[in-house]
Design a protein around this motif. Structure first.
Motif, PDB file in Angstrom:
ATOM      1  N   UNK A  26       0.813  -1.214   0.000  1.00 29.16           N
ATOM      2  CA  UNK A  26       0.000   0.000   0.000  1.00 29.16           C
ATOM      3  C   UNK A  26       0.849   1.268   0.000  1.00 29.16           C
ATOM      4  N   UNK A  27       2.161   1.092  -0.057  1.00 25.90           N
ATOM      5  CA  UNK A  27       3.094   2.215   0.003  1.00 25.90           C
ATOM      6  C   UNK A  27       3.775   2.395  -1.344  1.00 25.90           C
ATOM      7  N   UNK A  28       3.712   3.622  -1.890  1.00 26.28           N
ATOM      8  CA  UNK A  28       4.414   3.908  -3.142  1.00 26.28           C
ATOM      9  C   UNK A  28       5.783   4.523  -2.870  1.00 26.28           C
ATOM     10  N   UNK A  29       5.803   5.637  -2.163  1.00 27.78           N
ATOM     11  CA  UNK A  29       7.047   6.316  -1.822  1.00 27.78           C
ATOM     12  C   UNK A  29       7.033   6.691  -0.343  1.00 27.78           C
ATOM     13  N   UNK A  30       8.212   6.995   0.175  1.00 24.30           N
ATOM     14  CA  UNK A  30       8.376   7.243   1.604  1.00 24.30           C
ATOM     15  C   UNK A  30       9.179   8.525   1.801  1.00 24.30           C
ATOM     16  N   UNK A  31       8.742   9.356   2.744  1.00 20.13           N
ATOM     17  CA  UNK A  31       9.475  10.565   3.131  1.00 20.13           C
ATOM     18  C   UNK A  31       9.679  10.532   4.644  1.00 20.13           C
ATOM     19  N   UNK A  32      10.936  10.555   5.081  1.00 22.24           N
ATOM     20  CA  UNK A  32      11.281  10.487   6.494  1.00 22.24           C
ATOM     21  C   UNK A  32      11.922  11.805   6.906  1.00 22.24           C
ATOM     22  N   UNK A  33      11.356  12.459   7.905  1.00 19.94           N
ATOM     23  CA  UNK A  33      11.749  13.811   8.274  1.00 19.94           C
ATOM     24  C   UNK A  33      12.234  13.847   9.718  1.00 19.94           C
ATOM     25  N   UNK A  34      13.493  14.259   9.916  1.00 18.63           N
ATOM     26  CA  UNK A  34      14.042  14.462  11.269  1.00 18.63           C
ATOM     27  C   UNK A  34      13.776  13.254  12.162  1.00 18.63           C
ATOM     28  N   UNK A  35      14.172  12.072  11.689  1.00 14.89           N
ATOM     29  CA  UNK A  35      13.813  10.855  12.412  1.00 14.89           C
ATOM     30  C   UNK A  35      14.992   9.890  12.509  1.00 14.89           C
ATOM     31  N   UNK A  36      14.729   8.735  13.122  1.00 13.10           N
ATOM     32  CA  UNK A  36      15.780   7.757  13.399  1.00 13.10           C
ATOM     33  C   UNK A  36      15.293   6.343  13.092  1.00 13.10           C
ATOM     34  N   UNK A  37      16.191   5.395  13.305  1.00 15.75           N
ATOM     35  CA  UNK A  37      15.851   3.983  13.143  1.00 15.75           C
ATOM     36  C   UNK A  37      15.379   3.370  14.454  1.00 15.75           C
ATOM     37  N   UNK A  38      14.970   4.194  15.395  1.00 25.55           N
ATOM     38  CA  UNK A  38      14.450   3.670  16.659  1.00 25.55           C
ATOM     39  C   UNK A  38      15.498   3.616  17.742  1.00 25.55           C
ATOM     40  N   UNK A  39      15.501   2.539  18.520  1.00 24.78           N
ATOM     41  CA  UNK A  39      16.387   2.496  19.684  1.00 24.78           C
ATOM     42  C   UNK A  39      17.856   2.449  19.277  1.00 24.78           C
ATOM     43  N   UNK A  40      18.167   2.007  18.060  1.00 26.41           N
ATOM     44  CA  UNK A  40      19.547   2.043  17.584  1.00 26.41           C
ATOM     45  C   UNK A  40      19.731   3.392  16.882  1.00 26.41           C
ATOM     46  N   UNK A  41      20.091   4.376  17.654  1.00 29.00           N
ATOM     47  CA  UNK A  41      20.211   5.737  17.144  1.00 29.00           C
ATOM     48  C   UNK A  41      21.315   6.457  17.892  1.00 29.00           C
ATOM     49  N   UNK A  42      21.767   7.566  17.338  1.00 26.51           N
ATOM     50  CA  UNK A  42      22.709   8.434  18.037  1.00 26.51           C
ATOM     51  C   UNK A  42      21.887   9.511  18.727  1.00 26.51           C
ATOM     52  N   UNK A  43      21.888   9.550  20.054  1.00 27.86           N
ATOM     53  CA  UNK A  43      21.023  10.500  20.762  1.00 27.86           C
ATOM     54  C   UNK A  43      21.472  11.933  20.563  1.00 27.86           C
ATOM     55  N   UNK A  44      20.518  12.836  20.753  1.00 28.26           N
ATOM     56  CA  UNK A  44      20.798  14.254  20.607  1.00 28.26           C
ATOM     57  C   UNK A  44      21.288  14.874  21.893  1.00 28.26           C
ATOM     58  N   UNK A  45      21.218  16.187  21.945  1.00 26.01           N
ATOM     59  CA  UNK A  45      21.606  16.969  23.101  1.00 26.01           C
ATOM     60  C   UNK A  45      20.814  16.508  24.322  1.00 26.01           C
ATOM     61  N   UNK A  46      21.525  16.115  25.393  1.00 26.75           N
ATOM     62  CA  UNK A  46      20.854  15.573  26.579  1.00 26.75           C
ATOM     63  C   UNK A  46      19.863  16.572  27.164  1.00 26.75           C
TER      64      UNK A  46
END
Length: 291
Positions: free
Chosen positions: A122-142
């Protein structure tokens, strides 16, 4: 400025055992483009992204308030990515929508990834904005992450004004004139579109992606994907977009110079141009580094 919600059709829909507030734009128009299914950021209601929906006026656009967010009733039981993506398909069925372009920002970007993986047909194209791959991510400013977890940012303008730069980084374009309370006009404009989430709604949304990651599945995601990141994002550092770009075979990374976590607001024209360029590519087009 015209209210972007004025052109929306807003309804309460009971789907998959939950009641959700749903907004649709441009479904009364004939379009050569599939509609956009949009997943919002954590705690954010439909109005927060309504300006983007109104800007993309040559295609349908549908999004909904998560349970306990905006005007959707509080959730009775918790939910996760699997159940909410399934509910999203039931919602599409309700309106006779077969195929969508899927977009998501921040927390909603993870949901968009999961939807494309779980419901690829049901998905044609995908746009990901300011996001991550979930728990495996590099955290931001504490400091930003600590304040991000506090729903007070939705209900206390002074708290938001004091911590806005820590939370969101980046300049909000040239709209930096302070209002009578000392809050920059562009910030108060964003604040004016937000409805505080309920404590339960906010907590359940935090818990929904606890332990979730898309990393093992992303190499199998073949949908053409645009990844958009700001290089001054204090919450989701740019390296997370580079990670997504390296894992998704047919993807392109666009970096918004000077963009913080809300670059969709601060760099609206640049963001919309990139989104249109991606969504309007020929269906057989691939990005240069595609596998």
């Amino acid at each position: 400025m015209t209210d972007p919600m004025a052109s929306a059709e807003v309804t309460m829909e009971h789907v998959g055992g939950r009641t959700l507030r749903v907004a649709r734009w441009n479904f009364d128009k004939v379009s050569e483009h599939p509609p956009i299914l949009f997943f919002n950021g954590i705690g954010a209601n439909i109005e927060a992204v309504a300006p983007l929906a109104a800007e993309l006026d040559d295609r349908g656009f549908i999004m909904f308030d998560m349970p306990g967010i905006g005007q959707s009733p509080d959730p009775v039981i918790p939910y996760n990515a699997v159940t909410m993506c399934w509910i999203a398909t039931r919602l599409l069925d309700r309106f006779g929508i077969d195929i969508v372009d899927v977009m998501g920002i921040s927390w909603g970007g993870a949901m968009a990834q999961h939807f494309a993986l779980q419901h690829g047909a049901r998905t044609r194209r995908l746009v990901l904005i300011a996001t991550t791959a979930g728990m495996i991510m590099v955290p931001g400013n504490l400091a930003a992450l600590t304040k991000m977890a506090n729903p007070r940012r939705y209900i206390d303008p002074e708290f938001m004004a004091k911590h806005f730069e820590t939370l969101y980084g980046g300049a909000l374009g040239n709209e930096m004139v302070a209002d009578s309370k000392g809050i920059p006009s562009s910030k108060s404009g964003h604040m004016s579109r937000l409805t505080p989430p309920s404590p339960r709604g906010y907590m359940y949304q935090l818990l929904a992606l606890l332990g979730w990651t898309s990393v093992p599945a992303l190499p199998f995601l073949k949908k053409p994907t645009l990844i958009m990141m700001g290089d001054d994002d204090q919450i989701v550092p740019l390296i997370n977009g580079k990670m997504l770009n390296s894992l998704i075979p047919n993807s392109e990374l666009v970096t918004i110079a000077g963009g913080g976590h809300l670059f969709l607001l601060s760099h609206k024209d640049e963001s919309v141009a990139a989104i249109r360029g991606h969504l309007d590519m020929p269906d057989d087009a691939e990005y240069s580094h595609a596998a």
